[in-house]
Write an enzyme that holds these catalytic residues in place. Structure first.
Site, mmCIF file in Angstrom:
data_model
loop_
_atom_site.group_PDB
_atom_site.id
_atom_site.type_symbol
_atom_site.label_atom_id
_atom_site.label_comp_id
_atom_site.label_asym_id
_atom_site.label_seq_id
_atom_site.Cartn_x
_atom_site.Cartn_y
_atom_site.Cartn_z
ATOM 1 N N ARG A 231 21.331 46.865 21.867
ATOM 2 C CA ARG A 231 22.600 46.309 21.385
ATOM 3 C C ARG A 231 22.615 46.395 19.866
ATOM 4 O O ARG A 231 21.640 46.012 19.202
ATOM 5 C CB ARG A 231 22.753 44.859 21.858
ATOM 6 C CG ARG A 231 23.020 44.777 23.366
ATOM 7 C CD ARG A 231 22.622 43.438 23.925
ATOM 8 N NE ARG A 231 22.859 43.389 25.372
ATOM 9 C CZ ARG A 231 22.004 43.835 26.288
ATOM 10 N NH1 ARG A 231 20.869 44.381 25.917
ATOM 11 N NH2 ARG A 231 22.292 43.749 27.573
ATOM 12 N N GLU A 260 31.666 49.355 17.581
ATOM 13 C CA GLU A 260 31.824 50.655 18.225
ATOM 14 C C GLU A 260 33.282 50.835 18.652
ATOM 15 O O GLU A 260 33.947 49.854 19.004
ATOM 16 C CB GLU A 260 30.897 50.755 19.442
ATOM 17 C CG GLU A 260 29.416 50.681 19.083
ATOM 18 C CD GLU A 260 28.502 50.798 20.301
ATOM 19 O OE1 GLU A 260 29.032 50.955 21.428
ATOM 20 O OE2 GLU A 260 27.277 50.740 20.141
ATOM 21 N N HIS A 278 26.194 55.782 21.911
ATOM 22 C CA HIS A 278 26.010 54.852 23.020
ATOM 23 C C HIS A 278 25.878 55.586 24.351
ATOM 24 O O HIS A 278 26.648 55.375 25.293
ATOM 25 C CB HIS A 278 27.162 53.844 23.086
ATOM 26 C CG HIS A 278 26.766 52.565 23.777
ATOM 27 N ND1 HIS A 278 27.310 51.340 23.465
ATOM 28 C CD2 HIS A 278 25.876 52.311 24.771
ATOM 29 C CE1 HIS A 278 26.785 50.405 24.233
ATOM 30 N NE2 HIS A 278 25.915 50.978 25.031
#
Length: 535
Positions: A231, A260, A278
């Site tokens: 994270r 993001e 990601h």
């Protein structure tokens, strides 16, 4: 025939499984408001992350009995609303753990051997063979912060490359480290002192946010390489930039970011930083696995099978749940409180004892609630009453339950003990009155009878006049209002100066800042203190 709607792309294997049992419609392109008009025709629905099953939408789901979420979380489902309508909600919590672990190892190797940089150089027409010489990972030390399922899988794969592994996670049993051949760190500082590579696999909580910051980097070996596939907020990006500029950090590989999508960052300017958008859970296998696991749960829910990853299915008969109901939130509070008081460096066991009439019932849910409280905010996985036991087992944490049909002084009692290394902390509680309000009866070896609230603070201090006033003054200075207070005297305990020790429990109308606790503990006469907020 039972009808199931696949509202998003979940992969062929999941759809094929559903078609073996039900009449299945697959439709992944929805106009605004269209799902609300059609959902009432279905008994089950499978979604990923795009569909939002709100309370308003579920009002139209007059026949719906099961929701399958092909992924880890259920943030896009109003679970309380579904529960009120008797709809089972299940997810696929283990669908991406292998994928995330493999991506971590892929980034580790790419970071060690400068693979993305060398690739970019070569296709740009340069033969920079000497410029991108890397390092071997064999015999290097990999530090893993957060040793849950993903951290364990990373360790197993890194061991295959001959790496030495040291891991820190106080919520994993000590024996598990030995079984996996991993050195157990007593604190993250132990990792900083020896690790050549550090990978972090923690949940995002107020306690873990910014874990890797300037202070952490300062404790690391010069040239350490940092990986984050968990994270974004776990790493203070500004501090990482500074550590890269100074050379303290020799490289970084990041799959996640504080915000993001992230397309512009000072980190992107460093030649020794590798970034991916990601991708930790983005593989065809993970997508297919998530869809298949979610489909399995829907099949079980609609055919009377065992729904193993449900987030809202009662685990006991209705008559037992009626008796146990008030004790479920109490036991979770006791588990969290016991964990807050323990001082060990590993969580080995949670022990739950029930006394009185509740012991005549199926009390398994109380054990699960104690685990949920003890592990609250401590794991990467989103825990619920279905998956918490398997998560505890994966971490080497034992759940021990016992019960006795008689109780002393009260009709019913629940006692929760947490065992962490050589430390054992016990808390006791019950519910009181027609409204079954939770009461704390014992903590830190002292008996009380204090109604619990959402926010409490506990102190151990030298038994002398004026201590309650000092707590009140400190709380008032920080704008914390005290609701109630109870004080007890621990027999036989010495404060280190020849005096007795007392224990104070305070409930407040808001969270007690850690700064207040630290201020009091740092003053004369106070031995220890904790602040706990129950969600």
């Amino acid at each position: 025939m039972t009808k199931v709607l696949v509202a998003e792309n979940i992969g062929a294997s999941g759809i094929d499984l559903l078609k073996e049992h039900f009449d299945v419609d697959v439709k992944t392109d929805w106009a605004d408001g269209e799902l609300a008009t059609e959902i009432g025709a279905y008994d089950g629905i499978l979604i990923r992350s795009a569909s939002k099953l709100t309370a308003e939408l579920l009002q139209h789901a007059t026949n719906l009995k099961a929701i399958g979420r092909a992924g880890v979380g259920v943030d896009n489902v109003d679970v309380p609303a579904a529960t009120r309508r008797g709809i089972i909600v299940a997810n696929a919590p283990q669908s991406n753990v292998v994928t995330a672990a493999e991506h971590t190892v892929a980034l580790l190797l790419a970071l060690a051997r400068n693979i993305p940089q060398a690739h970019a150089s070569l296709i740009a027409g340069r033969w920079d063979r000497s410029k991108y010489s890397g390092v071997e990972v064999m015999d290097k030390t990999l530090g893993i912060i957060g040793f849950g399922r993903i951290g364990q899988l990373v360790a197993q794969r890194a061991q295959g490359f001959g790496m030495k592994i040291i891991a820190f996670d106080p919520f994993v049993g000590a024996e598990l480290y030995k079984e996996l051949g991993v050195e157990k760190a007593e604190s993250s500082d132990d990792i900083y002192a020896v690790a050549d590579f550090i990978t972090i696999h923690l949940p995002k909580t107020p306690e873990t946010e910014g874990w890797l910051n300037a202070a952490a980097f300062a404790k690391c070996r010069d040239g350490v390489r940092i990986l984050n596939v968990a994270r974004g907020p776990l790493v203070v990006e500004e501090d990482l930039v500074a550590a890269l500029e100074s050379g303290k950090v020799g490289g970084a590989a990041l799959d996640v970011f504080r915000t993001e999508p992230m397309t512009e960052s000072p980190l992107f300017a460093f030649p020794n930083v590798i970034v991916t958008p990601h991708l930790g859970a983005s593989t065809a296998e993970a997508t297919d696995r998530a869809g298949f696991q979610a489909a399995e749960q829907v099949v079980a829910a609609l055919t009377g099978g065992s729904v193993t990853s449900a987030v809202n299915v009662p685990a006991v008969a209705a008559e037992d749940l009626e008796v146990l109901g008030p004790f479920l939130p109490l036991t979770r509070q006791l588990g969290k409180l016991a964990m807050a008081l323990v001082e060990g460096t590993s969580l080995d066991a949670v022990e739950v004892e029930e006394f009185g009439r509740i012991a005549e019932r199926d009390t398994r849910p109380l054990g699960l609630e104690a685990l949920l409280g003890a592990l609250d905010g401590k794991t990467e996985e989103e825990l619920n009453a279905v998956n918490v036991l398997s998560t505890a087992e994966e971490r080497g944490i034992e759940l021990v339950e016992s019960k006795r049909t008689s109780a002393r002084d009260f009709t019913d009692l629940v006692r929760v003990s947490v065992v962490a290394g050589e430390q054992r902390v016990r808390v006791v509680g019950t519910v009181v009155g027609r409204q079954a309000r939770p009461h704390l009866l014992e903590a830190w070896g002292q008996r009380f009878n204090l109604q619990l609230s959402s926010h409490i603070a506990l102190f151990r201090y030298s038994d002398q006049p004026g201590m309650i006033g000092r707590v009140g003054t400190a709380f008032g200075k920080h704008g914390v209002n005290i609701d109630s207070c109870a004080v007890g005297h621990v027999e036989g305990e010495d404060d280190g100066a020849g005096g007795k020790v007392a224990v104070m429990v305070v409930t407040t109308d808001g969270p007690v800042p850690q700064a207040v606790i630290d201020e009091l503990i740092g003053s004369d006469g106070f031995v220890d203190g904790r602040a706990v907020t129950f969600r």
